[in-house]
Enzyme design. Structure first.
Site, PDB file in Angstrom:
ATOM      1  N   LEU A  63       0.843  -1.098  -0.106  1.00  0.00           N
ATOM      2  CA  LEU A  63       0.032  -0.008   0.138  1.00  0.00           C
ATOM      3  C   LEU A  63       0.932   1.316   0.071  1.00  0.00           C
ATOM      4  O   LEU A  63       1.996   1.385   0.732  1.00  0.00           O
ATOM      5  CB  LEU A  63      -0.695   0.037   1.200  1.00  0.00           C
ATOM      6  CG  LEU A  63      -1.710  -1.206   1.298  1.00  0.00           C
ATOM      7  CD1 LEU A  63      -2.777  -1.042   2.630  1.00  0.00           C
ATOM      8  CD2 LEU A  63      -2.608  -1.615   0.187  1.00  0.00           C
TER       9      LEU A  63
ATOM     10  N   GLY B 254       0.680  -5.218   1.289  1.00  0.00           N
ATOM     11  CA  GLY B 254      -0.024  -5.377   0.126  1.00  0.00           C
ATOM     12  C   GLY B 254       0.517  -6.091  -0.993  1.00  0.00           C
ATOM     13  O   GLY B 254      -0.243  -6.941  -1.706  1.00  0.00           O
TER      14      GLY B 254
ATOM     15  N   GLU C 198       2.699  -5.751   8.467  1.00  0.00           N
ATOM     16  CA  GLU C 198       1.898  -4.487   8.762  1.00  0.00           C
ATOM     17  C   GLU C 198       2.410  -4.058  10.401  1.00  0.00           C
ATOM     18  O   GLU C 198       2.638  -2.887  10.576  1.00  0.00           O
ATOM     19  CB  GLU C 198       0.692  -4.654   8.724  1.00  0.00           C
ATOM     20  CG  GLU C 198      -0.064  -4.552   7.426  1.00  0.00           C
ATOM     21  CD  GLU C 198       0.286  -5.470   6.461  1.00  0.00           C
ATOM     22  OE1 GLU C 198       0.954  -6.580   6.885  1.00  0.00           O
ATOM     23  OE2 GLU C 198      -0.197  -5.342   5.278  1.00  0.00           O
TER      24      GLU C 198
END
Lengths: 303, 303, 303
Positions: free
Chosen positions: C109, C154, C179
């Site tokens: 992301l 992502g 993450e």
């Protein structure tokens, strides 16, 4: 790695079913004074032979429907009756399932029961497939599959219902749910049974590709638990089951039932819709045509 | 392979509990100026000794209830209070659980709490077992089990609640949920915890057979994450936990909670019925008789 | 073992994103007369280049958004449009996803879409991430990830949506949902996708620690299916997909859909609340501050 190995060894149902002509009757009789074969009243030769050893509490169920133990409506009905009898006999605590046919455990669902048949017939057939699964997956007995030959599709399903799987260490044999290779789809409870055995990811790939695994690959992914030389499979199954029977029945049965309840309940509460789905699917023109082409190919190979 | 190895190594609870006479007090004291032992007010010797290192934010919980850290009502109550205190102390971010008794991590549920006791007592006992699991499986702290001895049944459950498991590489030790061997059944949340750790298939077989795994086999199936020499287990646990603490607490805690929420909610919303089920089961004449016979056998062995 | 290996190889997003200056444009053009590039109407250079080979029915999607194929709103919108076009083209049966950027598959992301942006923008961005996942995880095409570079966060999610993953055997690359290392949390459908790929236990540890795996470790835990020399990844992907296309589309598609339905339905029926949750989380002062600090660090590294 597993994928590539499995793809290399893909012989499929066709290779299997074409062995029909080479089938012989080398069923080894091994009835001892302790073994009490159950009485039967069929006009045709029995497709299932059960030997029950009262001294151990273990029954051995020999599938003997030439040439390849196809799961026909008759075969499944006979099998379910046999299992139910053993289940109700409190002295029977363990069940070994094996094949009396050479080279094959079971070739899976009998295609002739789904080709050119009425919806009613297809529905009755499918109900008997469900019944076999419900009886075996939910059995209170310890169940061991002595997989002494190839075991595609419904044959693999039957093996997966057992508590333990021992397969003959013969690279010519294979096992797996190969439905997609024939253009059909394994129903949700086949999927669930495989997921419970080898996990989500392996199941997703195996089912999409209709993979048939050689024994060594089947062991690697956990589709079978143990490999043995072909002539030792039943003997080792007998030793194995005795270890399982050392556990108090009551505790083992509740444990098994708790582990499988969710999966079993899912079919039990969707049984009619699952039959309806199967009948609608299998009677489609496109699917019938595909099955017809497949049977034609088999006939030519045999000629 | 795993089955056969596990069956070979099956020594069971009996072998374990019979070591009572050989139990000595080799608890290594390693209190440094930084360590702040928590204040306690029990008249009996504390069953749990907590060392909290404020410089690292890591507490080490030593189980010291001779001879085998059986999970009695008192022991579990003390353990839950200790965990709750640490949980509420924001400076404490990590917890290592280990044993101060030789040869055993924890022998699991204390049978004397279930034998010849009133339904009320059995219910209170069971509630404390649930409470231990809820507190540990849902802990916001990083939890590491330093399994420096055998860990059957409830001891294995406690280890499985942790984020990471390091076991002493001693082939005399074993770990597993062996309830069926005693004729009892691991409840659904024991099952769920094991499924979350080693998957459905391994759990199904392990629980039906009540398998106890040697460290090498436990590593193979993923029941423990790492093996270390016995005298290194706590030191390695300390190194390991420091890596976990390098992750921002907030993100790690939410992640852990999301991964375990479904399993925890299942017990939380069925807590009373689970207690009722346990009490009804354990107070049955047949089960009481079986427990009595087991305790009698242990007494004879010790004599 | 796997944990320790993964911890050793932890280079993280920072190492990855700082490679921006060294990025070159070594996109190999391999358009043959059979390949029909799809028409495009963007004023900026296209971030996605699709080559469709009508003779095989396979499209190759090259991600070419310098420097690291960050998943920005524009990038995701373009990707979704491309996938949708291919999905509706009945002659396209397979899709290979790969990167045209050196050393990276996708860095995940785009943080600039979440830093200092309005809630509306953050919501629109998150919807496009969901859309990418829904389109790819639910695709009727056979999808193969040719992972020719690092693939954190992502990027890993995108790879996991595919039916099969082939990764370049270069120990400098890594893959994983990292993450938590940035102080944020992978949402439930990231978790579900990983659980479906590598199982509950591995996912729980990988997500809590934000682990990035080297190719060899990723293969061991099943996060990727096959390793190949870097310059062979796309060629092997092409061979692999041809085997998948040998299976009748209809049966394969129904099977895939049945295996993934539950996971997909969970997001579909919680889409708005998932967006709301993300927007509330990401616009928090503490999280914004953390993202800001992270971007500042990246800038300094690049200077």
């Amino acid at each position: 790695m597993a994928l590539r190995a499995a793809l290399r060894s893909r012989s499929g149902l066709s290779g299997l079913l074409s062995q029909r002509s080479s089938c012989s009757s080398d069923i080894r009789m091994c009835v001892s004074p302790l073994l009490v074969p159950q009485q039967r009243n069929y006009s045709t030769p029995p497709k299932i032979r059960v030997e029950f050893d009262q001294s151990t509490g273990v029954a051995v169920m020999h599938m003997q429907s030439p040439p390849v133990n196809s799961l026909s409506l008759d075969f499944l009905t006979e099998l379910c009756i046999s299992v139910e009898k053993l289940e109700m006999d409190k002295s029977c605590r363990g069940l070994i399932i094996t094949s009396a046919q050479p080279k094959v455990f079971s070739a899976g669902l009998d295609i002739t029961e789904m080709y050119g048949k009425s919806p009613e017939h297809c529905g009755a057939f499918w109900r008997s497939v469900q019944e076999m699964w419900l009886k075996l997956y939910g059995s209170n007995m310890v169940t061991v599959a002595a997989i002494n030959g190839s075991s595609p599709a419904g044959g693999c399903l039957m093996a997966m219902t057992c508590d333990y799987r021992i397969m003959a260490d013969n690279p010519r044999y294979n096992i797996g749910l190969n439905e997609t290779q024939l253009g059909i789809v394994a129903p949700f409870w086949f999927m669930d049974t495989m997921k419970n055995t080898v996990g989500q990811r392996t199941t997703e790939m195996a089912l999409q590709l209709g993979l048939l695994y050689k024994p060594a690959d089947a062991l690697k992914i956990g589709l079978v638990d143990q490999l043995e030389p072909e002539d030792q499979v039943i003997a080792v199954a007998t030793q194995t089951i005795s270890r399982w029977l050392a556990i108090p029945d009551h505790a083992r049965q509740i444990t098994k039932s708790m582990m499988r309840k969710k999966t079993i309940d899912k079919l039990t509460s969707n049984r009619e819709s699952d039959i309806q789905f199967f009948v609608n699917f299998i009677t489609k023109d496109s699917i019938q045509k595909s099955l017809g082409g497949y049977m034609e190919m088999l006939k030519k190979r045999r000629a």
